[in-house]
Design a protein around this motif. Structure first.
Motif, PDB file in Angstrom:
ATOM      1  N   THR A  72      16.746  14.434  56.108  1.00  0.00           N
ATOM      2  CA  THR A  72      17.558  14.608  57.050  1.00  0.00           C
ATOM      3  C   THR A  72      18.943  14.421  56.614  1.00  0.00           C
ATOM      4  OG1 THR A  72      17.733  12.191  57.845  1.00  0.00           O
ATOM      5  CG2 THR A  72      15.742  13.390  58.775  1.00  0.00           C
ATOM      6  N   VAL A  73      19.793  14.855  57.229  1.00  0.00           N
ATOM      7  CA  VAL A  73      21.400  15.111  56.916  1.00  0.00           C
ATOM      8  C   VAL A  73      21.740  13.451  56.483  1.00  0.00           C
ATOM      9  CG1 VAL A  73      23.687  15.275  57.598  1.00  0.00           C
ATOM     10  CG2 VAL A  73      21.597  17.043  58.254  1.00  0.00           C
ATOM     11  N   SER A  74      21.171  12.534  57.019  1.00  0.00           N
ATOM     12  CA  SER A  74      21.629  11.022  56.803  1.00  0.00           C
ATOM     13  C   SER A  74      21.147  10.697  55.408  1.00  0.00           C
ATOM     14  CB  SER A  74      21.160  10.064  57.826  1.00  0.00           C
ATOM     15  OG  SER A  74      19.823  10.103  57.962  1.00  0.00           O
ATOM     16  N   ASP A  75      20.228  11.428  54.945  1.00  0.00           N
ATOM     17  CA  ASP A  75      19.664  11.072  53.580  1.00  0.00           C
ATOM     18  C   ASP A  75      20.478  11.548  52.372  1.00  0.00           C
ATOM     19  OD1 ASP A  75      17.231  10.045  54.661  1.00  0.00           O
ATOM     20  OD2 ASP A  75      16.165  11.787  54.625  1.00  0.00           O
ATOM     21  N   VAL A  76      21.400  12.358  52.508  1.00  0.00           N
ATOM     22  CA  VAL A  76      22.129  13.094  51.694  1.00  0.00           C
ATOM     23  C   VAL A  76      23.834  12.969  52.062  1.00  0.00           C
ATOM     24  CG1 VAL A  76      20.302  14.577  50.841  1.00  0.00           C
ATOM     25  CG2 VAL A  76      22.005  15.472  52.548  1.00  0.00           C
ATOM     26  N   MET A  77      24.198  12.491  53.185  1.00  0.00           N
ATOM     27  CA  MET A  77      25.401  12.620  53.561  1.00  0.00           C
ATOM     28  C   MET A  77      26.345  11.706  52.788  1.00  0.00           C
ATOM     29  SD  MET A  77      25.575  11.125  57.213  1.00  0.00           S
ATOM     30  CE  MET A  77      25.169   9.204  57.537  1.00  0.00           C
TER      31      MET A  77
ATOM     32  N   GLN B 247      29.924  29.937  58.330  1.00  0.00           N
ATOM     33  CA  GLN B 247      30.439  30.043  57.008  1.00  0.00           C
ATOM     34  C   GLN B 247      31.200  28.922  56.675  1.00  0.00           C
ATOM     35  OE1 GLN B 247      32.019  34.254  56.946  1.00  0.00           O
ATOM     36  NE2 GLN B 247      30.345  34.742  55.654  1.00  0.00           N
ATOM     37  N   ILE B 248      30.788  27.943  56.599  1.00  0.00           N
ATOM     38  CA  ILE B 248      31.505  26.855  56.087  1.00  0.00           C
ATOM     39  C   ILE B 248      30.517  25.957  54.862  1.00  0.00           C
ATOM     40  CG2 ILE B 248      32.886  26.242  58.254  1.00  0.00           C
ATOM     41  CD1 ILE B 248      30.636  24.433  59.279  1.00  0.00           C
ATOM     42  N   ARG B 249      31.370  25.319  54.150  1.00  0.00           N
ATOM     43  CA  ARG B 249      30.643  24.324  53.184  1.00  0.00           C
ATOM     44  C   ARG B 249      30.605  22.999  53.490  1.00  0.00           C
ATOM     45  NH1 ARG B 249      31.123  27.623  48.414  1.00  0.00           N
ATOM     46  NH2 ARG B 249      32.090  29.788  48.848  1.00  0.00           N
ATOM     47  N   ARG B 250      31.237  22.531  54.360  1.00  0.00           N
ATOM     48  CA  ARG B 250      31.306  20.899  54.869  1.00  0.00           C
ATOM     49  C   ARG B 250      31.157  20.800  56.025  1.00  0.00           C
ATOM     50  NH1 ARG B 250      36.307  22.303  52.338  1.00  0.00           N
ATOM     51  NH2 ARG B 250      36.229  22.113  50.066  1.00  0.00           N
ATOM     52  N   LEU B 251      30.151  19.841  56.365  1.00  0.00           N
ATOM     53  CA  LEU B 251      29.989  19.719  58.024  1.00  0.00           C
ATOM     54  C   LEU B 251      30.096  17.979  58.342  1.00  0.00           C
ATOM     55  CD1 LEU B 251      28.665  21.517  59.968  1.00  0.00           C
ATOM     56  CD2 LEU B 251      26.498  20.847  58.996  1.00  0.00           C
ATOM     57  N   PRO B 252      30.947  17.786  59.380  1.00  0.00           N
ATOM     58  CA  PRO B 252      31.056  16.284  59.757  1.00  0.00           C
ATOM     59  C   PRO B 252      29.348  15.884  60.341  1.00  0.00           C
ATOM     60  CG  PRO B 252      32.953  17.516  60.624  1.00  0.00           C
ATOM     61  CD  PRO B 252      31.855  18.757  60.161  1.00  0.00           C
ATOM     62  N   VAL B 253      29.035  14.656  60.144  1.00  0.00           N
ATOM     63  CA  VAL B 253      27.935  14.245  60.819  1.00  0.00           C
ATOM     64  C   VAL B 253      28.130  13.071  61.656  1.00  0.00           C
ATOM     65  CG1 VAL B 253      25.863  13.307  60.087  1.00  0.00           C
ATOM     66  CG2 VAL B 253      26.726  14.776  58.749  1.00  0.00           C
TER      67      VAL B 253
ATOM     68  N   ILE C  60      29.974  12.788  56.226  1.00  0.00           N
ATOM     69  CA  ILE C  60      30.101  14.437  56.025  1.00  0.00           C
ATOM     70  C   ILE C  60      29.093  14.711  55.026  1.00  0.00           C
ATOM     71  CG2 ILE C  60      31.996  13.882  54.445  1.00  0.00           C
ATOM     72  CD1 ILE C  60      33.589  16.153  55.865  1.00  0.00           C
ATOM     73  N   VAL C  61      28.660  15.965  55.202  1.00  0.00           N
ATOM     74  CA  VAL C  61      27.742  16.453  54.278  1.00  0.00           C
ATOM     75  C   VAL C  61      28.415  18.036  53.811  1.00  0.00           C
ATOM     76  CG1 VAL C  61      26.305  17.703  55.884  1.00  0.00           C
ATOM     77  CG2 VAL C  61      25.240  16.743  53.697  1.00  0.00           C
ATOM     78  N   SER C  62      27.980  18.150  52.500  1.00  0.00           N
ATOM     79  CA  SER C  62      28.552  19.342  51.628  1.00  0.00           C
ATOM     80  C   SER C  62      27.162  20.221  51.137  1.00  0.00           C
ATOM     81  CB  SER C  62      29.644  19.103  50.774  1.00  0.00           C
ATOM     82  OG  SER C  62      29.073  18.642  49.567  1.00  0.00           O
ATOM     83  N   LEU C  63      27.339  21.346  50.943  1.00  0.00           N
ATOM     84  CA  LEU C  63      26.418  22.017  50.026  1.00  0.00           C
ATOM     85  C   LEU C  63      26.238  21.364  48.764  1.00  0.00           C
ATOM     86  CD1 LEU C  63      27.274  25.706  50.723  1.00  0.00           C
ATOM     87  CD2 LEU C  63      25.219  24.279  51.466  1.00  0.00           C
ATOM     88  N   GLY C  64      27.125  20.895  48.435  1.00  0.00           N
ATOM     89  CA  GLY C  64      27.084  20.099  46.786  1.00  0.00           C
ATOM     90  C   GLY C  64      25.980  18.871  47.070  1.00  0.00           C
TER      91      GLY C  64
END
Length: 139
Positions: free
Chosen positions: A3-8, A96-102, A112-116
């Motif tokens: 999930t997002v929380s695993d990598v944010m 078309q965004i590279r970073r996403l608030p969580v 926050i999570v990014s493609l990186g």
């Protein structure tokens, strides 16, 4: 399923909408990041990126003392901490965004999570590859 929380990243700085563009740029420089969630009290009200500062503010002739609220993006796209990486990558691709608030279930900013982050932490790079391809396609 990851999930997002695993990598944010949970070390997220928030800036006031009344702070200046210069303060935002300095925070980004000092923290070596390109995005700052904009918050008022406990509410996430916008987001400002290094690109916003250049394309919206500088290109339009705004002064460095201009409040962030005048240059920030007010439409916030965010992920929930329990979203799958694939869902988050799809959101990034669609917008078309590279970073996403969580946010958590109460809509409080928790990371926050990014493609990186996906590329470094995820075992399945297919959603990342697809999202990056879509994000990089000119609109």
């Amino acid at each position: 399923m990851q999930t997002v929380s695993d990598v944010m990243s949970t070390d997220v700085q928030v800036i006031s909408p009344d702070a200046t563009l210069q303060e935002a740029a300095q925070k980004m420089r000092d923290g070596d990041f390109g995005v700052l969630p904009v918050g008022d009290m406990d509410n996430l009200i916008g987001i400002i990126t290094d690109r916003d500062i250049v394309v919206r503010a500088v290109a339009e002739g705004m002064d460095v003392d201009t409040p962030i609220r005048d240059a920030m993006s007010k439409q916030i796209v965010f992920a929930n901490q329990d979203d799958s990486l694939e869902d988050a990558a799809r959101l990034m691709s669609d917008h078309q965004i590279r970073r996403l608030p969580v946010v958590d279930e109460d809509h409080h900013l928790v990371g926050i999570v990014s493609l990186g982050d996906f590329a470094v932490e995820s075992s399945d790079l297919a959603p990342v590859t697809e999202a990056l391809s879509e994000i990089s396609t000119p609109t």
